[in-house]
Motif scaffolding. Structure first.
Motif, mmCIF file in Angstrom:
data_model
loop_
_atom_site.group_PDB
_atom_site.id
_atom_site.type_symbol
_atom_site.label_atom_id
_atom_site.label_comp_id
_atom_site.label_asym_id
_atom_site.label_seq_id
_atom_site.Cartn_x
_atom_site.Cartn_y
_atom_site.Cartn_z
ATOM 1 N N GLY A 411 -10.116 5.202 -14.987
ATOM 2 C CA GLY A 411 -10.593 6.375 -14.279
ATOM 3 C C GLY A 411 -10.728 6.178 -12.786
ATOM 4 N N GLN A 412 -9.997 5.203 -12.230
ATOM 5 C CA GLN A 412 -10.055 4.929 -10.803
ATOM 6 C C GLN A 412 -8.761 5.345 -10.084
ATOM 7 O OE1 GLN A 412 -13.222 2.837 -9.904
ATOM 8 N NE2 GLN A 412 -13.428 3.942 -11.824
ATOM 9 N N GLY A 413 -7.841 5.990 -10.784
ATOM 10 C CA GLY A 413 -6.493 6.179 -10.265
ATOM 11 C C GLY A 413 -6.318 7.223 -9.178
ATOM 12 N N PHE A 414 -6.619 8.477 -9.478
ATOM 13 C CA PHE A 414 -6.296 9.544 -8.525
ATOM 14 C C PHE A 414 -6.946 9.357 -7.153
ATOM 15 C CE2 PHE A 414 -5.138 12.098 -12.391
ATOM 16 C CZ PHE A 414 -3.806 12.262 -12.052
ATOM 17 N N PRO A 415 -8.230 8.975 -7.045
ATOM 18 C CA PRO A 415 -8.790 8.794 -5.693
ATOM 19 C C PRO A 415 -8.190 7.617 -4.938
ATOM 20 C CG PRO A 415 -10.394 8.157 -7.355
ATOM 21 C CD PRO A 415 -9.280 8.838 -8.075
ATOM 22 N N SER A 416 -7.636 6.631 -5.655
ATOM 23 C CA SER A 416 -7.033 5.495 -4.956
ATOM 24 C C SER A 416 -5.804 5.921 -4.162
ATOM 25 C CB SER A 416 -6.671 4.384 -5.950
ATOM 26 O OG SER A 416 -5.665 4.790 -6.847
ATOM 27 N N VAL A 417 -5.165 7.007 -4.567
ATOM 28 C CA VAL A 417 -4.017 7.531 -3.817
ATOM 29 C C VAL A 417 -4.434 7.885 -2.392
ATOM 30 C CG1 VAL A 417 -2.334 9.421 -3.670
ATOM 31 C CG2 VAL A 417 -2.849 8.374 -5.890
ATOM 32 N N ALA A 418 -5.599 8.507 -2.265
ATOM 33 C CA ALA A 418 -6.058 8.933 -0.935
ATOM 34 C C ALA A 418 -6.287 7.732 -0.024
ATOM 35 C CB ALA A 418 -7.339 9.746 -1.069
ATOM 36 N N GLY A 419 -6.925 6.689 -0.544
ATOM 37 C CA GLY A 419 -7.171 5.509 0.278
ATOM 38 C C GLY A 419 -5.894 4.832 0.711
ATOM 39 N N ALA A 420 -4.950 4.676 -0.218
ATOM 40 C CA ALA A 420 -3.679 4.043 0.122
ATOM 41 C C ALA A 420 -2.889 4.889 1.112
ATOM 42 C CB ALA A 420 -2.862 3.811 -1.146
ATOM 43 N N ALA A 421 -2.952 6.210 0.952
ATOM 44 C CA ALA A 421 -2.217 7.095 1.854
ATOM 45 C C ALA A 421 -2.763 7.026 3.273
ATOM 46 C CB ALA A 421 -2.283 8.535 1.341
ATOM 47 N N ARG A 422 -4.077 6.877 3.433
ATOM 48 C CA ARG A 422 -4.645 6.740 4.777
ATOM 49 C C ARG A 422 -4.260 5.398 5.401
ATOM 50 N NH1 ARG A 422 -5.080 11.823 5.803
ATOM 51 N NH2 ARG A 422 -7.036 12.854 5.189
ATOM 52 N N ALA A 423 -4.157 4.358 4.582
ATOM 53 C CA ALA A 423 -3.807 3.037 5.110
ATOM 54 C C ALA A 423 -2.327 2.917 5.434
ATOM 55 C CB ALA A 423 -4.196 1.957 4.100
ATOM 56 N N LYS A 424 -1.480 3.550 4.634
ATOM 57 C CA LYS A 424 -0.027 3.471 4.804
ATOM 58 C C LYS A 424 0.542 4.898 4.866
ATOM 59 C CE LYS A 424 1.160 -1.087 3.902
ATOM 60 N NZ LYS A 424 -0.123 -1.741 4.168
ATOM 61 N N PRO A 425 0.296 5.610 5.967
ATOM 62 C CA PRO A 425 0.659 7.033 6.035
ATOM 63 C C PRO A 425 2.149 7.312 6.026
ATOM 64 C CG PRO A 425 -0.111 6.240 8.169
ATOM 65 C CD PRO A 425 -0.388 5.153 7.186
ATOM 66 N N ASP A 426 2.985 6.314 6.290
ATOM 67 C CA ASP A 426 4.431 6.541 6.319
ATOM 68 C C ASP A 426 5.129 6.099 5.037
ATOM 69 O OD1 ASP A 426 4.296 7.533 8.953
ATOM 70 O OD2 ASP A 426 4.350 5.511 9.770
ATOM 71 N N SER A 427 4.378 5.602 4.082
ATOM 72 C CA SER A 427 4.960 5.126 2.826
ATOM 73 C C SER A 427 4.703 6.126 1.701
ATOM 74 C CB SER A 427 4.364 3.770 2.437
ATOM 75 O OG SER A 427 4.618 2.799 3.424
ATOM 76 N N THR A 428 5.533 6.047 0.664
ATOM 77 C CA THR A 428 5.290 6.831 -0.542
ATOM 78 C C THR A 428 4.253 6.106 -1.384
ATOM 79 O OG1 THR A 428 7.539 7.705 -0.568
ATOM 80 C CG2 THR A 428 6.321 7.788 -2.637
ATOM 81 N N VAL A 429 3.214 6.817 -1.793
ATOM 82 C CA VAL A 429 2.178 6.240 -2.646
ATOM 83 C C VAL A 429 2.454 6.663 -4.080
ATOM 84 C CG1 VAL A 429 -0.286 6.077 -3.129
ATOM 85 C CG2 VAL A 429 0.512 6.290 -0.767
ATOM 86 N N VAL A 430 2.643 5.676 -4.955
ATOM 87 C CA VAL A 430 2.998 5.927 -6.350
ATOM 88 C C VAL A 430 1.830 5.507 -7.226
ATOM 89 C CG1 VAL A 430 4.680 5.513 -8.175
ATOM 90 C CG2 VAL A 430 5.403 5.390 -5.772
ATOM 91 N N LEU A 431 1.233 6.445 -7.924
ATOM 92 C CA LEU A 431 0.149 6.147 -8.846
ATOM 93 C C LEU A 431 0.695 5.945 -10.247
ATOM 94 C CD1 LEU A 431 -2.840 6.027 -9.816
ATOM 95 C CD2 LEU A 431 -2.714 8.526 -10.057
ATOM 96 N N THR A 432 0.239 4.896 -10.923
ATOM 97 C CA THR A 432 0.524 4.716 -12.340
ATOM 98 C C THR A 432 -0.803 4.775 -13.085
ATOM 99 O OG1 THR A 432 1.445 3.188 -14.001
ATOM 100 C CG2 THR A 432 0.608 2.194 -11.980
#
Length: 550
Positions: A411-432
């Motif tokens: 249950g930690q997946g969807f919000p982790s997308v936001a953190g990764a996207a802020r850290a790497k704004p030019d990369s594609t963030v892929v959630l599994t």
């Protein structure tokens, strides 16, 4: 005049640029000052647990120390699982939260200090005269011990005017630990001689080696010794010459690659805790192998370790390499003699399993062929964690984030997308993520879609069950009903919050991913792939778990 909350916000944001949170009474003053008086980027999430998860993911993705913020009471208690995960994973972050007023708890207040302490997290409570200094202490604690810290602002203190904001000093953090002194120098010499004499050397690196900046030094050491290299799941991609790397050590490793590691006569481990999964429950190395660990823990962390050096991974690797040069040691040549690419091959699967649903192995393999190369993979916890770790290569350890596995939480997946996207704004963030964990984190599906936009992709392994429990307890004859989940239309849920949702029942349906990757980022929405996978296919690491628990 500036308020206590202004002092906290100004001091914090001299060292933190990203803050994630949910607003409430307890942090209203802080958020007002954050927005109006600082340059920090505030990202709203929809559940307080998600605020800590997002800050955690931001740090792991290379975004630096980040902060989460919630209100007191229920807002704080909602963060506890995610705080425990950050503490177990040794992730520094700051949780700014409200606290009961100084005159005592109200009916809705709880002992937040005790609750935080219970999951291994220290609390720093600001006062009327020390708010800036206390904020600095929390930052120094987080950075020095690689742990989260709670920064609590009592309700009746938050809005008090307390004067001009002081200029704080830079945080004091311990320097890297060098291998100095006669004992350490002797250990370095022993390790160098062991590597010089080894016929089949292996270097294994963990996340600690990555955080120490040891990648280049470890690459040079591997080249000098001819060592085959491997990593933990959290350090994938750390070695520069991936053609000599067998991939993840442990249950995520390919059988052929793990058999090669088992042949090692000397194995040197840098910055890895050697947990039961990495060690394949004691079967990673041969009983006759000489296992040497270099880490910052006080003692060796596995019974098979014969020699231990307390030192920074990068400094230790550099010292060992210098000693090898002084010895005139030559490469073993082992890594050049082995077809490592062939040994790293995984089972390709059957396309469709016998129940007519997707084989996750074939599906993962096909997705890997279609994913954008510049990607960050973020993983929730659950049975499915094997598929991304086995089939989806990443360029560096800060591009594979496993949020939840340290504490065995889902249950930690969807919000982790936001953190990764802020850290790497030019990369594609892929959630599994799985269907169980996906439902648990559903409040922040909207957050992921809003923050990542066209650079966001969620892959939901939808097997209509809590897969790990099915494979472990279902096979023992336990009642299956508590392990089952009615099939959920995640694609429909995604469309409801502005994403493109696609139900994937055959490999041909993955054409939607191929089309999405070809579209300009600005012109495409967040994409969610709802994979209708079979529950019959068990991940290899799960077989090890079952064997040990049998």
């Amino acid at each position: 005049m500036a308020t206590v909350s202004a002092h906290v916000a100004a001091t914090l944001t001299r060292h933190i640029s990203q803050v994630f949170g949910v607003m409430g009474n307890g942090n209203a003053h802080f958020l007002n000052e954050l927005e109006r008086t600082t340059d920090a980027v505030y990202t709203a999430v929809r559940h307080e647990a998600g605020a800590v998860v997002a800050a955690d993911a931001c740090y792991r993705a290379g975004g630096g120390l980040a902060a989460a913020t919630t209100t007191y009471g229920a807002g704080f208690t909602n963060t506890l699982t995610s705080l425990a995960e950050a503490a177990q994973a040794r992730v520094p972050l700051i949780l700014v939260t409200g606290e009961a007023p100084r005159w005592g708890r109200r009916p809705w207040d709880v002992d937040q200090l005790a609750l935080a302490s219970g999951v291994g997290v220290r609390t720093f409570t600001v006062g009327r005269t020390d708010s800036a200094a206390t904020t600095m202490l929390a930052i120094e604690h987080a950075l020095s011990y690689s742990l989260p810290a709670v920064l609590a602002i009592p309700y009746d203190v938050a809005g008090l005017d307390v004067g001009d904001i002081p200029q704080p000093p830079d945080p004091m953090v311990p320097p890297p630990v060098p291998p100095t002194g006669d004992l350490a120098a002797g250990k370095v010499a022993q390790i160098a001689r062991a590597l010089a004499e080894a016929e089949r050397p292996v270097l294994l690196a963990g996340r600690g080696a990555w955080l120490a900046g040891a990648a280049e030094d470890l690459g040079a050491l591997a080249a000098a010794t001819g060592a085959v290299t491997a990593s933990t799941a959290l350090a994938r991609g750390i070695f520069p010459e991936q053609e000599y790397d067998v991939g993840v050590a442990g249950g995520f490793g390919a059988d052929g690659a793990m058999e090669l590691v088992h042949q090692a006569d000397v194995a040197v481990v840098f910055g890895a805790s050697l947990n039961q999964f990495t060690m394949r429950f004691g079967e990673l190395f041969s009983p006759s192998a000489r296992v040497i660990q270099i880490d910052l823990s006080n003692v060796a962390t596995h019974p098979q370790v014969g020699d231990y050096l307390h030192a920074d991974a990068a400094l230790a690797a550099r010292a060992i390499l210098q000693e090898l040069t002084a010895l005139g040691a030559e490469s073993s040549g082992w890594r050049e003699s082995v077809d490592i690419a062939a040994l790293r091959e995984y089972d390709v699967g059957t396309g469709q399993a016998s129940d007519g649903r997707l084989d996750p192995r074939s599906t993962a393999r096909r997705i890997a062929e279609l994913l954008p190369e510049d990607r960050v993979v973020v993983s929730d916890g659950g049975h499915f964690i094997a598929w991304a770790n086995m089939y989806w290569p990443v360029a560096a350890p800060d591009r594979m984030l496993m949020i939840g596995t340290a504490y065995q939480a889902i249950g930690q997946g969807f919000p982790s997308v936001a953190g990764a996207a802020r850290a790497k704004p030019d990369s594609t963030v892929v959630l599994t993520t799985g269907d169980g964990g996906g439902l648990m984190a559903l409040a922040d599906l909207e957050t992921a879609v809003r923050v990542a936009g066209g650079r966001g992709l969620a892959v939901v392994w939808n097997d209509r069950a809590y897969g790990a429990e099915i494979h472990l307890y279902g096979r023992k004859g336990f009642a299956r009903e508590p392990m089952l989940i009615d099939e959920v239309d995640f694609a429909g849920l995604a469309r409801a919050v502005g994403a493109e949702g696609v139900v994937v029942r055959t490999l041909d349906d993955l054409a939607a991913l191929a089309v999405w990757t070809q579209r300009p980022v600005a012109d495409r929405p967040f994409l969610l792939l709802d994979l209708r996978i079979s529950g019959e296919v068990m991940a290899p690491y799960q077989r090890e778990v079952i064997r040990v628990n049998a």
